[in-house]
Design a protein around this motif. Structure first.
Motif, short mmCIF file in Angstrom:
data_model
loop_
_atom_site.label_atom_id
_atom_site.label_comp_id
_atom_site.label_asym_id
_atom_site.label_seq_id
_atom_site.Cartn_x
_atom_site.Cartn_y
_atom_site.Cartn_z
N GLY A 115 -9.30 5.14 18.20
CA GLY A 115 -9.20 3.93 17.38
C GLY A 115 -8.41 4.26 16.13
O GLY A 115 -8.50 5.39 15.62
N PHE A 117 -5.99 2.48 12.57
CA PHE A 117 -5.36 1.42 11.78
C PHE A 117 -4.71 2.10 10.59
O PHE A 117 -4.96 3.29 10.34
CB PHE A 117 -6.40 0.37 11.33
CG PHE A 117 -7.65 0.98 10.75
CD1 PHE A 117 -7.66 1.44 9.42
CD2 PHE A 117 -8.80 1.11 11.49
CE1 PHE A 117 -8.79 2.02 8.87
CE2 PHE A 117 -9.95 1.70 10.94
CZ PHE A 117 -9.94 2.15 9.64
N LEU A 118 -3.87 1.37 9.90
CA LEU A 118 -3.24 1.93 8.70
C LEU A 118 -4.06 1.57 7.48
O LEU A 118 -4.39 0.40 7.29
CB LEU A 118 -1.82 1.37 8.55
CG LEU A 118 -0.84 1.69 9.67
CD1 LEU A 118 0.51 1.02 9.39
CD2 LEU A 118 -0.65 3.19 9.83
N CYS A 119 -4.38 2.55 6.67
CA CYS A 119 -5.15 2.25 5.45
C CYS A 119 -5.02 3.41 4.46
O CYS A 119 -5.21 4.56 4.84
CB CYS A 119 -6.62 2.04 5.81
SG CYS A 119 -7.63 1.48 4.41
N SER A 125 -12.95 2.35 3.65
CA SER A 125 -14.41 2.28 3.46
C SER A 125 -15.08 3.41 4.23
O SER A 125 -14.50 3.99 5.17
CB SER A 125 -14.94 0.93 3.96
OG SER A 125 -14.87 0.86 5.37
N ASN A 127 -17.40 3.10 6.31
CA ASN A 127 -17.54 2.72 7.72
C ASN A 127 -16.20 2.77 8.48
O ASN A 127 -16.18 3.03 9.68
CB ASN A 127 -18.15 1.30 7.81
CG ASN A 127 -18.64 1.00 9.20
OD1 ASN A 127 -19.17 1.89 9.88
ND2 ASN A 127 -18.44 -0.23 9.65
N GLY A 128 -15.11 2.53 7.75
CA GLY A 128 -13.79 2.64 8.40
C GLY A 128 -13.54 4.08 8.84
O GLY A 128 -13.11 4.35 9.96
N THR A 131 -15.99 4.98 11.67
CA THR A 131 -15.65 4.35 12.95
C THR A 131 -14.60 5.17 13.70
O THR A 131 -14.73 5.42 14.90
CB THR A 131 -15.14 2.91 12.72
OG1 THR A 131 -16.20 2.16 12.13
CG2 THR A 131 -14.71 2.25 14.01
N LEU A 167 -0.39 13.94 13.52
CA LEU A 167 -0.56 13.45 12.14
C LEU A 167 -0.99 14.53 11.16
O LEU A 167 -0.54 14.58 10.02
CB LEU A 167 -1.63 12.35 12.14
CG LEU A 167 -1.33 11.09 12.94
CD1 LEU A 167 -2.61 10.27 13.13
CD2 LEU A 167 -0.26 10.27 12.24
N GLU A 215 0.27 0.56 22.15
CA GLU A 215 -0.36 -0.23 21.08
C GLU A 215 -0.24 0.52 19.76
O GLU A 215 0.03 -0.07 18.71
CB GLU A 215 -1.83 -0.50 21.41
CG GLU A 215 -2.52 -1.34 20.34
CD GLU A 215 -4.02 -1.48 20.54
OE1 GLU A 215 -4.51 -1.26 21.66
OE2 GLU A 215 -4.69 -1.81 19.54
N GLY A 216 -0.43 1.84 19.83
CA GLY A 216 -0.35 2.64 18.61
C GLY A 216 1.00 2.48 17.93
O GLY A 216 1.08 2.28 16.72
N ARG A 219 1.47 -1.26 16.65
CA ARG A 219 0.59 -1.66 15.56
C ARG A 219 0.69 -0.72 14.35
O ARG A 219 0.52 -1.15 13.22
CB ARG A 219 -0.84 -1.69 16.07
CG ARG A 219 -1.77 -2.61 15.31
CD ARG A 219 -2.92 -3.06 16.16
NE ARG A 219 -3.66 -1.98 16.77
CZ ARG A 219 -4.53 -1.20 16.14
NH1 ARG A 219 -4.75 -1.35 14.87
NH2 ARG A 219 -5.17 -0.25 16.79
N ARG A 224 5.65 2.10 9.97
CA ARG A 224 5.77 3.34 9.19
C ARG A 224 7.02 4.13 9.50
O ARG A 224 7.50 4.89 8.69
CB ARG A 224 4.56 4.27 9.48
CG ARG A 224 3.24 3.70 9.14
CD ARG A 224 2.14 4.42 9.90
NE ARG A 224 2.17 5.86 9.65
CZ ARG A 224 2.29 6.77 10.60
NH1 ARG A 224 2.42 6.42 11.84
NH2 ARG A 224 2.31 8.03 10.30
#
Ligand code: HXC
Length: 277
Positions: A115, A117-119, A125, A127-128, A131, A167, A215-216, A219, A224
């Protein structure tokens, strides 16, 4: 849950010229997390093209069923779809039991579920972060442990291949959570390779760079990756799902019988020359 699935996520390869003999994995069974789409789907396809049966697990059952049917029609091999969230140990254990009931063996485990996402780290957070670790690192552990205890330990071993990322080799903005979770998986690989090696278990990782048609990349990468990205890749192109699948096939096969606790980087050399991948 983000769901940006598109038809190409379960598209089979247009053609497949064999580097290895087609019956390389005849009689073997692979358990593939995240096998219902993207890189995991193509890994499943390539293993099945080499006469392997497969169990694909993921969170979206309708997509898994569709993927399994496509792969069975293409290859003539069996593919069992099972709904599993790799964060839930009871679901993981039930899926391993189902796989063993159906096929009586598991030879290859591919930990592909992830899983992301970019953040920015400053906005991430608790929880982010948790997760992503739960899916990537804990999920890899949950499935590896279940397959080891229920089958590998008492049946001469097996072969674990974790799909990681590049990464954490150089550090990237917006990817502290995912890069750190992938680094944890590569650390875990060494521990499990040492503990379980005497039981005949090999544990390796395949570490892809930017892979198109995923998807990676849609999304995460698209936003980037700079326009001169490909120019800076030593091998001058983006990765393909097949590149990752063929590396996985090698690690799943007897051609790598004395290789354990290794990461096979599949990025055309990009991590050394590109600031993002
Ligand atoms: C900041 C976010 C966020 C975002 C989710 N979170 N998306 N934080 N920016 N864009 C935070 C939420 O706010 C929440 O924390 C926590 O993460 C859990 O979010 P949920 O949506 O409840 O989780 P869940 O439904 O389980 O979804 C898991 C997911 C999601 C990882 C967040 O993106 C997902 O399911 N993705 C599908 C799989 C996927 O990402 N595949 C691509 C992998 S590519 P709070 O604090 O609010 O409760 C890959 C390759 C790596 O891994 C290489 C890349 C180039």
């Amino acid at each position: 849950m983000a769901d940006e699935a598109v038809e190409s996520d379960i598209a089979c390869l247009d053609h497949y010229d064999y580097f290895f003999r087609p019956n390389l994995l005849s009689g073997k069974v692979a358990f593939i997390t995240g096998g219902g789409s993207g890189i995991g789907f193509t890994i499943t396809e390539v293993l099945m093209r080499h006469q392997c049966s497969a169990v694909i697990v993921g969170r979206k059952f309708e997509r898994l069923k569709k993927a399994a049917k496509k792969l069975e029609d293409l290859t003539g091999q069996k593919c069992l779809p099972v709904k599993v969230d790799v964060r839930k140990v009871n679901e993981v254990e039930a899926a391993v039991d189902m796989a063993l009931k159906q096929f009586s063996r598991i030879d290859i485990l591919v930990n592909g579920a992830a899983g992301n996402f970019l953040c920015p780290a400053s906005q991430l957070s608790y929880n982010g972060l948790k997760t992503v670790f739960d899916i990537d690192a804990f999920g890899t552990f949950n499935v590896s442990k279940a397959v080891y205890n229920k089958y590998f330990k008492n049946n001469g071993g097996g072969n674990i291949i974790n799909i990681t990322a590049t990464l954490h080799y150089s550090g990237h903005p917006l990817q502290c959570h995912a890069g750190s979770a992938k680094a944890a998986i590569e650390g875990m690989m060494r521990h499990l390779a040492v503990e379980w090696g005497p039981d005949g278990v090999r544990v390796n990782c395949v570490s892809p760079g930017a892979v198109k048609d995923t998807e990676g990349f849609r999304r995460l990468g698209g936003k980037r990756v700079p326009s001169n990205y490909v120019q800076n890749v030593p091998l001058q192109r983006l990765g393909t799902r097949r590149d990752v699948a063929d590396a996985t096939l090698f690690l799943a096969s007897g051609a790598s019988a004395f290789i354990t606790s290794n990461t096979l980087i599949v990025d055309g050399g990009s991590w050394m020359t590109n600031p993002v991948s």
